[in-house]
Design a protein around this motif. Sequence first.
Motif, PDB file in Angstrom:
ATOM      1  N   HIS A 161      28.243   9.564  20.775  1.00 44.06           N
ATOM      2  CA  HIS A 161      28.994  10.084  21.923  1.00 44.06           C
ATOM      3  C   HIS A 161      30.414  10.417  21.477  1.00 44.06           C
ATOM      4  CE1 HIS A 161      25.759   8.805  24.621  1.00 44.06           C
ATOM      5  NE2 HIS A 161      25.764   7.642  23.974  1.00 44.06           N
ATOM      6  N   PHE A 170      34.445  11.530  22.556  1.00 48.24           N
ATOM      7  CA  PHE A 170      35.441  11.463  23.619  1.00 48.24           C
ATOM      8  C   PHE A 170      36.777  11.978  23.107  1.00 48.24           C
ATOM      9  CE2 PHE A 170      32.376   8.073  24.154  1.00 48.24           C
ATOM     10  CZ  PHE A 170      31.982   8.228  25.470  1.00 48.24           C
ATOM     11  N   SER A 216      34.753  13.945  27.977  1.00 52.93           N
ATOM     12  CA  SER A 216      33.554  14.123  27.169  1.00 52.93           C
ATOM     13  C   SER A 216      32.705  15.215  27.778  1.00 52.93           C
ATOM     14  CB  SER A 216      32.754  12.812  27.104  1.00 52.93           C
ATOM     15  OG  SER A 216      31.498  13.031  26.519  1.00 52.93           O
ATOM     16  N   ILE A 258      27.727  10.388  31.191  1.00 55.37           N
ATOM     17  CA  ILE A 258      28.316   9.283  30.440  1.00 55.37           C
ATOM     18  C   ILE A 258      29.721   8.991  30.943  1.00 55.37           C
ATOM     19  CG2 ILE A 258      29.147   8.580  28.154  1.00 55.37           C
ATOM     20  CD1 ILE A 258      26.183   8.443  28.334  1.00 55.37           C
ATOM     21  N   MET A 259      30.514  10.045  31.166  1.00 53.68           N
ATOM     22  CA  MET A 259      31.885   9.861  31.638  1.00 53.68           C
ATOM     23  C   MET A 259      31.898   9.209  33.012  1.00 53.68           C
ATOM     24  SD  MET A 259      34.127  10.582  29.429  1.00 53.68           S
ATOM     25  CE  MET A 259      35.546  10.523  30.517  1.00 53.68           C
ATOM     26  N   ALA A 264      29.639   7.199  34.212  1.00 55.64           N
ATOM     27  CA  ALA A 264      29.263   5.789  34.042  1.00 55.64           C
ATOM     28  C   ALA A 264      30.443   4.978  33.516  1.00 55.64           C
ATOM     29  CB  ALA A 264      28.064   5.682  33.095  1.00 55.64           C
ATOM     30  N   ILE A 265      31.196   5.548  32.582  1.00 59.94           N
ATOM     31  CA  ILE A 265      32.360   4.851  32.023  1.00 59.94           C
ATOM     32  C   ILE A 265      33.424   4.631  33.101  1.00 59.94           C
ATOM     33  CG2 ILE A 265      34.306   5.120  30.430  1.00 59.94           C
ATOM     34  CD1 ILE A 265      32.357   6.489  28.491  1.00 59.94           C
ATOM     35  N   LYS A 266      33.656   5.656  33.943  1.00 58.50           N
ATOM     36  CA  LYS A 266      34.637   5.522  35.025  1.00 58.50           C
ATOM     37  C   LYS A 266      34.235   4.407  35.990  1.00 58.50           C
ATOM     38  CE  LYS A 266      36.255  10.323  34.971  1.00 58.50           C
ATOM     39  NZ  LYS A 266      36.233  11.622  35.687  1.00 58.50           N
ATOM     40  N   VAL A 297      32.397   1.754  35.299  1.00 57.78           N
ATOM     41  CA  VAL A 297      32.602   0.461  34.635  1.00 57.78           C
ATOM     42  C   VAL A 297      34.085   0.095  34.638  1.00 57.78           C
ATOM     43  CG1 VAL A 297      32.474  -0.761  32.423  1.00 57.78           C
ATOM     44  CG2 VAL A 297      30.536   0.613  33.210  1.00 57.78           C
ATOM     45  N   LEU A 298      34.954   1.085  34.345  1.00 59.28           N
ATOM     46  CA  LEU A 298      36.394   0.828  34.334  1.00 59.28           C
ATOM     47  C   LEU A 298      36.903   0.439  35.716  1.00 59.28           C
ATOM     48  CD1 LEU A 298      37.640   3.711  32.002  1.00 59.28           C
ATOM     49  CD2 LEU A 298      37.639   1.262  31.499  1.00 59.28           C
TER      50      LEU A 298
END
Length: 545
Positions: free
Chosen positions: A507, A509, A514, A519-520, A522-524, A526-527
């Motif tokens: 992946h 970034f 990205s 994926i982005m 999902a990351i947001k 989690v953050l």
Amino acid sequence: MIESMRLNFKDILARSIHNCKSIRVIKQIHSYIITSPNLSPNDHYFLISRLLFFLCTVDESPDGLKYAVKVFRRIAEPSLFAYNAMIRASSTKIKDPFSCESLILYKEMLCNNLSPDSITIPFVLKECAKRIDGLMGRSIHAHAVKFGYEADVYVQNALISLYSEGRFLDDARRVFDEMSNRDIVSWNSMIVGYLRGGELDVALDLFKEMKDRKDIITWNSMITGFVQGGRPKEALGFFQDMQIFSDDRDMDRPDKITVASVLSACASLGAGDHGRWLHSYLERSRMECDMVIGTALVDMYGKCGCVERAFEVFNGMPKKDVLAWTAMISAFALHGHGEEAFKLFANMEAVGVRPNSVTFVGLLSACAHAGLVEKGRWCFDTMRRVYGIEPQVQHYACMVDILARAGQFVEAEDLIRGMPMEPDVFVWGALLGGCQLHGNVELGEKIAENLICLEPQNHAFYINLCDVYAKAGRFDDLKRIRALMKDKEIRKPVPGCSMIEVDGIVHEFSMKGSPEVPIMEAIKNVLMVLSLEMNRQDNMNIFIT
């Protein structure tokens, strides 16, 4: 009866030449041909021609071509066949880039009123390509047109190769587009030309246009070209497509060239899972792990952070050249194992392997990462005094980095002033890095501002100066430089990016995010959860207090 004996003797000698295995035997046969009374002039000429053809095309020994020249020079009136054999041998067997023997033979042939054919011209063009002689190549191109061979596929392929080698890609494409009957060599030559010229997207368009006509050379060219062109992630994609393609069609499986290039892509991406899978693929397919593959594995494991695994592969290599030793030294250096790097260097010297300039880059980098100042000084002196290797700009950059990290700014400046070449951005960057580390704002400011005056559009100098100001807490000056960059419209040409491999998928970034939107997202998410949890913990701590 005599005529029958003559024919039998001629056939026996012809078969002997065909079945010959060594230059010693061919010399014996040659003596029979010269001294035999049972051969007519025509028989003699025929056998000498066969012998010459063997020496030029079959025999691979270094003495074969030398003996062929002696045989050729004793022919009173060499035929086109004899000239073709000699031109072919000279263009393929002589490795000296300054040799022009095949061109001399070609000129001599024309002076003897012999016209070239479709065999002559491709090998003369090969000589021009080897010498990167575009002017002579164009002259031979004109001869191909003059003698009516401009539409011959072998001549056209040789022209594409010639123009590609000389980076005359428009001329190569013109020949390619005019071809009425392209073969796989035509496509591969044109693709390789674009890849070498850095036009990766044009090469990709041609690659797609080939559809099912690709062979292993096509795939290897694309993988290697994209790795060397700085697009390793796409190279990995080609490798995956190649496996599917070779399974569906009658094509050779990936070979050593494929594996070495893909390992290089894994090293660039830090794709350790891919690299480990490729290593197991090597073992499953029982492909020989030679020095090239072994060195690529060491490099890959080293750059992916698996230093112990890299050392296992290195120790398992039955033969190691300077590249293998240097790859392992560089792996130790990258991860701060300076003492291990120098122990390995001592072992390298003990077995009689002579280091090269890249070896000393690795050793100096090890000193920089491990803070080994005295070792660095010793290394910089040894490469010149013991091995006669003159330091290049990258060695100076490493040495300046060592001194700057240790706060030895006076010595670092003296070293830069004494450089026999102009210091580049890496040399100055190393010194600026030391200024940032030790808070030497005055020197850092002076270096950066001088460089900005020299190259006002180079973004790296502005960014380095900003880092110096940030480290020193001079945020007003930092804002001033940022505003100056904005006024001059100075930006990084390519935004910095990071890559991470998760479950075998790489992946990517950057500041812009990205390209993989799910994926982005999902990351947001989690953050956001982490941020809420941190706020909750802070509130609980305040309440408890």
